[in-house]
Design a protein around this motif. Structure first.
Motif, short mmCIF file in Angstrom:
data_model
loop_
_atom_site.label_atom_id
_atom_site.label_comp_id
_atom_site.label_asym_id
_atom_site.label_seq_id
_atom_site.Cartn_x
_atom_site.Cartn_y
_atom_site.Cartn_z
N LEU A 66 -10.98 -50.44 2.98
CA LEU A 66 -11.62 -49.22 2.02
C LEU A 66 -12.68 -49.42 1.25
N SER A 67 -12.92 -50.74 0.69
CA SER A 67 -14.05 -51.10 -0.22
C SER A 67 -15.37 -51.56 0.57
N GLY A 68 -15.09 -52.22 1.77
CA GLY A 68 -16.34 -52.85 2.31
C GLY A 68 -16.70 -54.23 1.55
N ARG A 69 -15.78 -54.77 0.81
CA ARG A 69 -16.13 -56.09 0.07
C ARG A 69 -15.03 -56.93 0.66
N LYS A 70 -15.18 -58.07 0.23
CA LYS A 70 -14.32 -59.14 0.83
C LYS A 70 -13.26 -59.10 -0.39
N VAL A 71 -12.01 -59.23 0.13
CA VAL A 71 -10.80 -59.21 -0.97
C VAL A 71 -9.79 -60.37 -0.49
N VAL A 72 -9.62 -61.45 -1.33
CA VAL A 72 -8.97 -62.50 -1.17
C VAL A 72 -7.41 -62.12 -1.82
N ASN A 73 -6.53 -62.35 -0.86
CA ASN A 73 -5.17 -62.07 -0.97
C ASN A 73 -4.49 -63.59 -1.50
N ALA A 74 -4.38 -63.48 -2.64
CA ALA A 74 -3.71 -64.52 -3.84
C ALA A 74 -2.64 -64.25 -4.25
N GLY A 75 -1.73 -63.66 -3.43
CA GLY A 75 -0.47 -63.17 -3.65
C GLY A 75 0.61 -64.49 -3.38
N VAL A 76 1.61 -64.70 -4.32
CA VAL A 76 2.84 -65.56 -4.09
C VAL A 76 4.17 -65.19 -4.41
N SER A 77 4.93 -64.95 -3.44
CA SER A 77 5.98 -64.45 -3.75
C SER A 77 6.95 -65.17 -4.68
N GLY A 78 7.62 -64.41 -5.58
CA GLY A 78 8.50 -64.91 -6.65
C GLY A 78 7.74 -65.77 -7.84
N GLU A 79 6.50 -65.46 -7.79
CA GLU A 79 5.95 -66.36 -8.81
C GLU A 79 5.96 -65.59 -10.34
N THR A 80 6.09 -66.37 -11.40
CA THR A 80 6.00 -65.96 -12.66
C THR A 80 4.70 -66.01 -13.26
N THR A 81 4.67 -65.48 -14.54
CA THR A 81 3.56 -65.46 -15.17
C THR A 81 2.80 -67.20 -15.58
N ASP A 82 3.99 -67.92 -15.92
CA ASP A 82 3.75 -69.12 -16.56
C ASP A 82 3.05 -69.92 -15.18
N GLN A 83 3.64 -69.84 -13.85
CA GLN A 83 3.15 -70.44 -12.70
C GLN A 83 2.04 -69.84 -12.59
N GLY A 84 1.67 -68.57 -12.70
CA GLY A 84 0.52 -67.88 -12.14
C GLY A 84 -0.69 -68.53 -13.11
#
Length: 210
Positions: A66-84
């Motif tokens: 949609l954006s025409g920009r590179k989007v890096v997928n940095a999603g990690v299942s199960g992650e909490t904010t301290d891990q993030g």
């Protein structure tokens, strides 16, 4: 013009200003336009990773189209904010990003972790990004109750750090069975809708052209 009409017009003007000024003061600072070679980091948990669908159907992949920009997928299942928080430090040391979509806190909320701790972790992430002058779009996650809006600390963070917030789309999608693959995850249509909402928000804030 009769004096009474002038007085009414003045009252109307004052009323409009009283309503609009607080709203304008509460608006977050708009984004700077992203160049065509900009890199967007989509940072989050399973809803960012695209759990349950092929990678091309994840919201970061759709947003890239949609954006025409590179989007890096940095999603990690199960992650909490301290891990993030730890992972973000590593990512920022490895690569440059122009804008980060920060979409974390869902697993913390599901695990009934302290809101104060979630907020503290998100604060540190935001401060890391702002120290590097990286633009941010914050996505709010609803509380663990029926018909919930985003948890209150998301708006608090957006106001404190003067960053744009998309606080409606997740709460809307999780209430629509047609958009979900299970209790918490989206299906292909749900991720498409999420990407479109993020895209519209980036347009509204000036990061992307209308």
């Amino acid at each position: 013009m009769p004096q009474r009409s002038l007085s009414l017009n003045r009252l109307k003007t004052v009323f409009i200003l009283l309503v609009l000024i607080p709203l304008l003061n509460g608006c977050s600072k708009p984004h700077q336009p992203l160049p065509e070679n900009a890199v967007i980091l989509a940072f989050g948990d399973s809803l960012t990773e695209g759990y349950g669908v092929p990678k091309p159907a994840s919201y970061p992949s759709v947003l890239q189209s949609l954006s025409g920009r590179k989007v890096v997928n940095a999603g990690v299942s199960g992650e909490t904010t301290d891990q993030g928080l730890l992972r973000m430090q590593q990512l920022l040391a490895e690569q440059q990003f122009d804008l980060v979509i920060l979409f974390e806190g869902g697993n913390d909320i599901l695990q009934k972790r302290s809101y104060a701790q979630i907020e503290a972790n998100l604060r540190k992430m935001i401060e890391l990004l702002q120290a590097k002058k990286i633009q941010i779009l914050l996505i709010g996650v609803p509380e663990k109750r029926l018909f919930s809006d985003s948890a209150p600390f998301y708006e608090k963070l957006a106001e404190h750090y003067d960053i744009p917030l998309q606080d409606e789309i997740v709460g809307d999608l999780v209430m629509r069975p047609s958009m979900k693959s299970d209790y918490v995850h989206l299906n292909r249509q749900g991720y498409q809708a999420l990407a479109e909402a993020v895209f519209r928000k980036l347009q509204a804030t000036g990061a992307l052209a209308d």
